[in-house]
Design an enzyme around this catalytic site. Structure first.
Site, short mmCIF file in Angstrom:
data_model
loop_
_atom_site.label_atom_id
_atom_site.label_comp_id
_atom_site.label_asym_id
_atom_site.label_seq_id
_atom_site.Cartn_x
_atom_site.Cartn_y
_atom_site.Cartn_z
N LYS A 13 1.09 1.81 3.39
CA LYS A 13 1.98 2.18 4.50
C LYS A 13 1.61 3.54 5.08
O LYS A 13 1.49 3.70 6.30
CB LYS A 13 3.46 2.23 4.02
N ARG A 88 14.76 0.89 2.49
CA ARG A 88 14.32 0.36 1.20
C ARG A 88 15.41 -0.46 0.53
O ARG A 88 15.19 -0.96 -0.57
CB ARG A 88 13.98 1.54 0.29
N ARG A 127 -4.77 7.46 -6.29
CA ARG A 127 -4.43 8.13 -5.02
C ARG A 127 -4.44 9.66 -5.17
O ARG A 127 -3.95 10.20 -6.15
CB ARG A 127 -3.04 7.67 -4.59
N ARG A 161 0.47 13.13 -6.80
CA ARG A 161 1.91 13.09 -6.97
C ARG A 161 2.28 12.89 -8.43
O ARG A 161 1.64 12.14 -9.13
CB ARG A 161 2.50 11.95 -6.12
N ARG A 172 8.76 1.73 -10.16
CA ARG A 172 8.84 1.67 -8.69
C ARG A 172 8.65 0.23 -8.21
O ARG A 172 9.28 -0.20 -7.24
CB ARG A 172 7.82 2.63 -8.06
P1 ADP Z 1 5.35 5.09 -1.94
O1 ADP Z 1 4.70 5.37 -0.63
O2 ADP Z 1 4.39 5.19 -3.07
O3 ADP Z 1 6.17 3.85 -1.92
P2 ADP Z 1 7.30 7.10 -1.23
O4 ADP Z 1 6.61 8.37 -0.97
O5 ADP Z 1 7.70 6.27 -0.06
O6 ADP Z 1 6.39 6.26 -2.23
O7 ADP Z 1 8.60 7.35 -2.10
C1 ADP Z 1 8.55 8.12 -3.29
C2 ADP Z 1 9.93 8.11 -3.94
O8 ADP Z 1 10.88 8.72 -3.03
C3 ADP Z 1 10.51 6.73 -4.23
O9 ADP Z 1 10.08 6.22 -5.49
C4 ADP Z 1 12.02 7.02 -4.20
O10 ADP Z 1 12.44 7.67 -5.39
C5 ADP Z 1 12.13 8.04 -3.08
N1 ADP Z 1 12.36 7.40 -1.76
C6 ADP Z 1 11.55 7.43 -0.67
N2 ADP Z 1 12.08 6.77 0.36
C7 ADP Z 1 13.28 6.28 -0.08
C8 ADP Z 1 14.30 5.49 0.50
N3 ADP Z 1 14.21 5.04 1.78
N4 ADP Z 1 15.38 5.19 -0.26
C9 ADP Z 1 15.51 5.63 -1.51
N5 ADP Z 1 14.58 6.37 -2.14
C10 ADP Z 1 13.46 6.70 -1.43
P1 ADP Z 2 1.87 3.67 0.45
O1 ADP Z 2 2.17 4.69 1.51
O2 ADP Z 2 2.25 2.27 0.87
O3 ADP Z 2 2.43 4.03 -0.90
P2 ADP Z 2 -0.91 4.64 0.67
O4 ADP Z 2 -1.22 4.49 2.12
O5 ADP Z 2 -0.65 6.00 0.16
O6 ADP Z 2 0.28 3.61 0.26
O7 ADP Z 2 -2.12 3.98 -0.15
C1 ADP Z 2 -2.17 4.01 -1.58
C2 ADP Z 2 -3.60 4.33 -2.03
O8 ADP Z 2 -4.45 3.23 -1.74
C3 ADP Z 2 -4.22 5.54 -1.33
O9 ADP Z 2 -5.05 6.20 -2.27
C4 ADP Z 2 -5.06 4.91 -0.19
O10 ADP Z 2 -6.21 5.72 0.11
C5 ADP Z 2 -5.46 3.58 -0.79
N1 ADP Z 2 -5.46 2.48 0.20
C6 ADP Z 2 -4.62 2.30 1.25
N2 ADP Z 2 -4.90 1.13 1.91
C7 ADP Z 2 -5.95 0.56 1.24
C8 ADP Z 2 -6.71 -0.65 1.43
N3 ADP Z 2 -6.43 -1.50 2.41
N4 ADP Z 2 -7.70 -0.90 0.55
C9 ADP Z 2 -7.98 -0.03 -0.48
N5 ADP Z 2 -7.31 1.12 -0.70
C10 ADP Z 2 -6.30 1.43 0.15
#
Ligand code: ADP
Ligand code: ADP
Ligand code: ZN
Length: 216
Positions: A13, A88, A127, A161, A172
């Site tokens: 994302k 979410r 990541r 992170r 998660r």
């Molecule tokens: P990822 O991209 O790996 O899914 P995020 O950076 O979006 O992780 O979120 C990290 C953490 O922040 C989540 O595991 C949750 O604890 C919190 N968080 C983020 N967005 C939300 C949301 N919309 N509602 C509740 N918790 C959230």
């Molecule tokens: P999210 O925001 O959904 O948690 P990220 O965009 O941070 O996910 O992506 C998670 C990890 O995977 C990062 O290290 C990113 O560079 C890698 N990544 C993202 N998209 C792809 C893909 N299509 N193929 C392989 N690796 C990816």
């Protein structure tokens, strides 16, 4: 254009949101980034969110809805925004519907990135991010062109992170399947949902998203 990127942790994302941001000039709104900033600044919200995030659970709906509602009012959101990591829960989605209609705004589309759980663990544990500009990288799938130098800003410091470890990733993913995946039905039923294959390479996923946006 106002859109949601929906998908489990590690689906891509953030990566795709930044690409859309660059291509269309609309802003990425990541509740995860906002919460991490609040934790780092030690605000009241940050103090409430810290332990919950470290356990890989969801922060309360009230907190994230409040953050997003205020953020959408800022002038840079007038030209459009990409919601990354929000909503979410169904409660958050319902609150979003209400607050957008109160602000006379609407959603154009919800794009779901579909990725298998095992792939997500690999993505998240590899990541890392540029400390200076926030550009995202991966040990295997997206390395900087030159080792230890950010492609975007030339920065040489990178961060990982605290919640990007295998144990927290499992929590998660459990939270995603229990609390977030019902949104696929919520937006599917409303005719808003488009799904893309998030298992493909980064550029290929970006191409699929561009196609969805061009066909709106
Ligand atoms: P990822 O991209 O790996 O899914 P995020 O950076 O979006 O992780 O979120 C990290 C953490 O922040 C989540 O595991 C949750 O604890 C919190 N968080 C983020 N967005 C939300 C949301 N919309 N509602 C509740 N918790 C959230
Ligand atoms: P999210 O925001 O959904 O948690 P990220 O965009 O941070 O996910 O992506 C998670 C990890 O995977 C990062 O290290 C990113 O560079 C890698 N990544 C993202 N998209 C792809 C893909 N299509 N193929 C392989 N690796 C990816
Ligand atoms: Zn950088």
């Amino acid at each position: 254009m106002n859109l949601i990127l929906l998908g489990p942790p590690g689906a891509g994302k953030g990566t795709q949101a930044k690409m859309i941001e660059d291509a269309l000039g609309i802003v990425q709104l990541s509740t995860g980034d906002m919460l991490r900033a609040a934790v780092a600044a030690g605000t009241e919200v940050g103090l409430k969110a810290k332990a919950v995030m470290e356990r890989g659970e969801l922060v309360s709906d009230d907190i994230v809805i409040g953050i997003i509602s205020e953020r959408i009012d800022e002038p840079d959101c007038a030209g459009g925004f990409i919601l990354d990591g929000f909503p979410r829960t169904v409660g958050q989605a319902e609150a979003l519907d209400v607050l957008l209609s109160d602000k006379d705004k609407k959603l154009n589309v919800v794009i779901e990135l579909k990725v298998d759980d095992e792939k997500l663990v690999e993505r998240i544990t590899g990541r890392f991010t540029c400390a200076k500009c926030g550009e995202g990288y991966h040990e295997t799938f997206k390395r900087p062109a030159e080792d230890d130098v950010c492609d975007k800003c030339g920065g040489t410091e990178f961060v990982r992170r605290k919640d990007d470890n295998e144990e927290t990733v499992r929590s998660r993913l459990t939270a995603y399947h229990a609390q977030t995946s019902p949104l696929i039905g919520y937006y599917g039923g409303a005719g808003m949902l488009r799904s893309v294959d998030g298992m493909a390479d980064i550029g290929v996923v970006g191409g699929q998203i561009t196609e969805v946006l061009n066909n709106l």
